[in-house]
Design a protein around this motif. Structure first.
Motif, mmCIF file in Angstrom:
data_model
loop_
_atom_site.group_PDB
_atom_site.id
_atom_site.type_symbol
_atom_site.label_atom_id
_atom_site.label_comp_id
_atom_site.label_asym_id
_atom_site.label_seq_id
_atom_site.Cartn_x
_atom_site.Cartn_y
_atom_site.Cartn_z
ATOM 1 N N LEU A 133 -68.827 -50.665 -126.612
ATOM 2 C CA LEU A 133 -68.206 -49.927 -127.708
ATOM 3 C C LEU A 133 -66.684 -50.090 -127.763
ATOM 4 C CD1 LEU A 133 -70.212 -46.575 -127.411
ATOM 5 C CD2 LEU A 133 -70.398 -48.237 -129.275
ATOM 6 N N LYS A 134 -66.083 -50.507 -126.665
ATOM 7 C CA LYS A 134 -64.626 -50.561 -126.591
ATOM 8 C C LYS A 134 -63.992 -51.436 -127.679
ATOM 9 C CE LYS A 134 -60.790 -51.059 -123.359
ATOM 10 N NZ LYS A 134 -60.406 -51.373 -121.950
ATOM 11 N N PRO A 135 -64.568 -52.619 -128.009
ATOM 12 C CA PRO A 135 -63.958 -53.414 -129.089
ATOM 13 C C PRO A 135 -63.904 -52.661 -130.413
ATOM 14 C CG PRO A 135 -65.477 -54.773 -127.817
ATOM 15 C CD PRO A 135 -65.664 -53.365 -127.352
ATOM 16 N N LEU A 136 -64.888 -51.829 -130.687
ATOM 17 C CA LEU A 136 -64.869 -51.020 -131.905
ATOM 18 C C LEU A 136 -63.712 -50.020 -131.860
ATOM 19 C CD1 LEU A 136 -68.692 -50.342 -132.231
ATOM 20 C CD2 LEU A 136 -67.328 -51.771 -133.755
ATOM 21 N N ALA A 137 -63.527 -49.399 -130.686
ATOM 22 C CA ALA A 137 -62.447 -48.423 -130.541
ATOM 23 C C ALA A 137 -61.085 -49.100 -130.680
ATOM 24 C CB ALA A 137 -62.561 -47.730 -129.183
ATOM 25 N N ILE A 138 -60.941 -50.276 -130.090
ATOM 26 C CA ILE A 138 -59.677 -51.013 -130.203
ATOM 27 C C ILE A 138 -59.403 -51.368 -131.660
ATOM 28 C CG2 ILE A 138 -58.543 -53.194 -129.626
ATOM 29 C CD1 ILE A 138 -59.958 -53.051 -126.893
ATOM 30 N N GLY A 139 -60.493 -51.658 -132.409
ATOM 31 C CA GLY A 139 -60.362 -51.994 -133.824
ATOM 32 C C GLY A 139 -60.121 -50.799 -134.722
ATOM 33 N N GLY A 140 -60.103 -49.617 -134.131
ATOM 34 C CA GLY A 140 -59.797 -48.419 -134.911
ATOM 35 C C GLY A 140 -60.990 -47.577 -135.315
ATOM 36 N N TRP A 141 -62.203 -48.017 -134.924
ATOM 37 C CA TRP A 141 -63.388 -47.222 -135.296
ATOM 38 C C TRP A 141 -63.581 -46.107 -134.280
ATOM 39 C CZ3 TRP A 141 -68.082 -45.429 -133.576
ATOM 40 C CH2 TRP A 141 -68.987 -44.981 -134.558
ATOM 41 N N ALA A 142 -63.810 -44.901 -134.765
ATOM 42 C CA ALA A 142 -64.093 -43.760 -133.895
ATOM 43 C C ALA A 142 -65.041 -42.821 -134.621
ATOM 44 C CB ALA A 142 -62.811 -43.028 -133.517
ATOM 45 N N PRO A 143 -66.065 -42.332 -133.954
ATOM 46 C CA PRO A 143 -67.016 -41.435 -134.616
ATOM 47 C C PRO A 143 -66.441 -40.035 -134.789
ATOM 48 C CG PRO A 143 -67.583 -41.662 -132.307
ATOM 49 C CD PRO A 143 -66.435 -42.596 -132.549
ATOM 50 N N ASP A 144 -66.859 -39.402 -135.865
ATOM 51 C CA ASP A 144 -66.571 -37.975 -136.021
ATOM 52 C C ASP A 144 -67.523 -37.158 -135.161
ATOM 53 O OD1 ASP A 144 -64.531 -38.071 -138.228
ATOM 54 O OD2 ASP A 144 -66.188 -39.083 -139.236
ATOM 55 N N VAL A 145 -68.770 -37.650 -135.056
ATOM 56 C CA VAL A 145 -69.819 -36.941 -134.309
ATOM 57 C C VAL A 145 -70.547 -37.929 -133.410
ATOM 58 C CG1 VAL A 145 -71.964 -35.613 -134.464
ATOM 59 C CG2 VAL A 145 -70.134 -35.224 -136.134
ATOM 60 N N ILE A 146 -70.762 -37.530 -132.165
ATOM 61 C CA ILE A 146 -71.616 -38.270 -131.231
ATOM 62 C C ILE A 146 -72.863 -37.440 -130.979
ATOM 63 C CG2 ILE A 146 -71.861 -39.196 -128.897
ATOM 64 C CD1 ILE A 146 -68.799 -39.503 -128.829
ATOM 65 N N LEU A 147 -74.020 -38.046 -131.154
ATOM 66 C CA LEU A 147 -75.289 -37.431 -130.766
ATOM 67 C C LEU A 147 -75.757 -38.112 -129.488
ATOM 68 C CD1 LEU A 147 -77.211 -37.219 -134.170
ATOM 69 C CD2 LEU A 147 -76.222 -35.322 -132.883
ATOM 70 N N SER A 148 -75.887 -37.349 -128.422
ATOM 71 C CA SER A 148 -76.228 -37.918 -127.121
ATOM 72 C C SER A 148 -77.486 -37.274 -126.561
ATOM 73 C CB SER A 148 -75.066 -37.705 -126.141
ATOM 74 O OG SER A 148 -75.463 -38.014 -124.814
ATOM 75 N N HIS A 149 -78.388 -38.114 -126.067
ATOM 76 C CA HIS A 149 -79.572 -37.641 -125.352
ATOM 77 C C HIS A 149 -79.211 -37.604 -123.873
ATOM 78 C CE1 HIS A 149 -83.719 -38.441 -123.533
ATOM 79 N NE2 HIS A 149 -83.791 -37.242 -124.070
ATOM 80 N N ALA A 150 -79.049 -36.409 -123.326
ATOM 81 C CA ALA A 150 -78.618 -36.257 -121.934
ATOM 82 C C ALA A 150 -79.729 -36.723 -121.009
ATOM 83 C CB ALA A 150 -78.264 -34.791 -121.662
ATOM 84 N N SER A 151 -79.536 -37.894 -120.413
ATOM 85 C CA SER A 151 -80.628 -38.469 -119.647
ATOM 86 C C SER A 151 -80.133 -39.290 -118.477
ATOM 87 C CB SER A 151 -81.525 -39.309 -120.571
ATOM 88 O OG SER A 151 -82.611 -39.858 -119.867
ATOM 89 N N ARG A 152 -80.087 -40.632 -118.641
ATOM 90 C CA ARG A 152 -79.866 -41.525 -117.504
ATOM 91 C C ARG A 152 -78.428 -41.965 -117.292
ATOM 92 N NH1 ARG A 152 -84.115 -40.476 -114.420
ATOM 93 N NH2 ARG A 152 -86.070 -40.617 -115.592
ATOM 94 N N GLY A 153 -77.515 -41.567 -118.178
ATOM 95 C CA GLY A 153 -76.115 -41.878 -117.918
ATOM 96 C C GLY A 153 -75.408 -42.706 -118.961
#
Length: 392
Positions: free
Chosen positions: A76-96
């Motif tokens: 995901l880091k290249p997306l962040a470097i390019g300026g993309w960032a989510p407003d909302v993260i949906l995470s399934h708390a599981s394996r890490g």
């Protein structure tokens, strides 16, 4: 808005939220899922997995969790470097996988779905000190990535009261009980229906018992069900049993082949009237339930399956195991029946009585659907999920 959905088998339990966002349009959605379980979706997808050097059986659970999180971070880091960032993260708390998401996207609102907290074994569970220490290490390590989600989340939810009760008391006040929801317009009663499986055709009104699970395993009472079904077959010559699921172990220890071969060897059931139909696509699974005269759902105290609620939603009478997660939904004699799954005679007798009492069982099925409409209907659950995602 921008959304990041993270689930090892995405969209997983977020499927209804995902479909809603996609249908609404105008959203920028990225779905991250683990290699080997990636579905083709009409949105941008990111695939993560364990690097080869930490994928072996000798690598600890915690090391794998951190490595999985780092792998997704790097994807995901290249997306962040390019300026993309989510407003909302949906995470399934599981394996890490979500381990470092807030490090990468600190401004995102993170909503975590929690399913299970692994309790420590008691000394009576194992024979030697070494075994006990290993089991305790495994439980603690398995819970650590779940704890990481709890630390990072802005809000979290868990599908049932029983599941919330497994978490530490200090967590429970921050975990809302909020089910994924049942699409009651899809899982609805059918007055007439024909289902063809394994080259055989069944119609609504035939004497049919159904059983469904991801696997054929001890956690979901597969052997107990097979033993009871074999007994009922002997007194009900027109009975057919349909079993949906894969022959595998999914829960409770080492994964591998399921119990089908053992059942065939140990239980004298009529193979001409028990039909293993495999894993069914949802469009066929709903028909599988709709044609049923009685659905049997057995489980040890664990995560409650969608299949039981889906069966209730179509109006088929449900016989469930008298265990905490099932008792949360089914009230014995009101909207279904409950029985001790370890009592083979009681299980078989209750199946026989419910099949013989069509009118009484139909009333239970009708009450079961009313329960789903009242407490688990998708529209109600989805509305609250969306509120949770967007509350500041």
């Amino acid at each position: 808005m921008k959304y990041l959905i993270v689930h090892d088998a995405a969209p997983g339990q977020f499927v209804h939220i995902y479909k809603h966002l996609l249908k609404a349009g105008g959203h920028d959605i990225i779905v991250a899922s683990r290699k080997g379980s990636t579905l083709r979706l009409p949105v941008k997808q990111v695939v993560y997995d364990l690097p080869k050097d930490v994928a072996g059986p000798d690598v600890g659970i915690m090391d794998k969790a951190v490595a999985l999180g780092l792998n997704l971070y790097r994807e995901l880091k290249p997306l962040a470097i390019g300026g993309w960032a989510p407003d909302v993260i949906l995470s399934h708390a599981s394996r890490g996988a979500s381990f470092f998401l807030k490090d990468l996207f600190p401004g995102a609102r993170m909503i975590s779905l929690f399913e299970w907290y692994y309790g420590m074994p008691t000394p009576t569970d194992v024979r030697t000190g070494a075994e006990l220490r290993q089991k305790c290490r495994n439980a603690a390590a398995t819970n650590l990535p779940i704890l990481r989600d709890f630390e990072q989340m802005d809000a979290g939810y868990v599908p049932t009261e029983f599941q919330r009760a497994q978490f530490p008391k200090g967590w429970q006040g921050r975990l809302e009980v909020l089910h994924d929801g049942v699409d009651t317009s899809f899982y609805r009663p059918a007055t007439s229906l024909t289902l063809e499986v394994s080259g055989k055709r069944f119609k609504k009104g035939d004497e049919i018992v159904t059983y469904a699970g991801r696997g054929m395993e001890p956690t979901r009472g597969f052997m107990e069900f097979m033993a009871a079904a074999a007994r009922v077959q002997k007194v009900r010559p027109n009975l057919h049993v349909l079993i949906a699921g894969a022959d595998r172990i999914c829960y409770g220890g080492k994964k591998g082949p399921g119990l089908k071969a053992r059942a065939e060897e140990e239980i004298p059931f009529d193979k001409d009237r028990i039909h293993f139909v495999g894993l069914l696509p949802e469009a066929k699974f709903v028909s599988f339930l709709q044609v049923s005269s009685l659905h049997v759902y057995l489980t040890r105290p664990f995560v409650l399956s969608w299949s039981m609620l889906n069966a209730m939603s179509v109006g088929v009478p449900v016989l469930g195991s008298d265990t905490e997660p099932v008792r949360e939904v089914i009230r014995d004699g009101e909207n279904g029946r409950l029985v001790d799954m370890d009592d083979a005679d009681a299980l078989a007798d209750t199946m026989d009585r419910m099949l013989g009492d069509r009118a009484g069982s139909a009333a239970l099925g009708k009450a079961g659907r009313a329960t789903i409409l009242e407490k688990y209907d998708l529209k109600k659950c989805l509305k609250r999920q969306l509120q949770l995602m967007h509350e500041g």
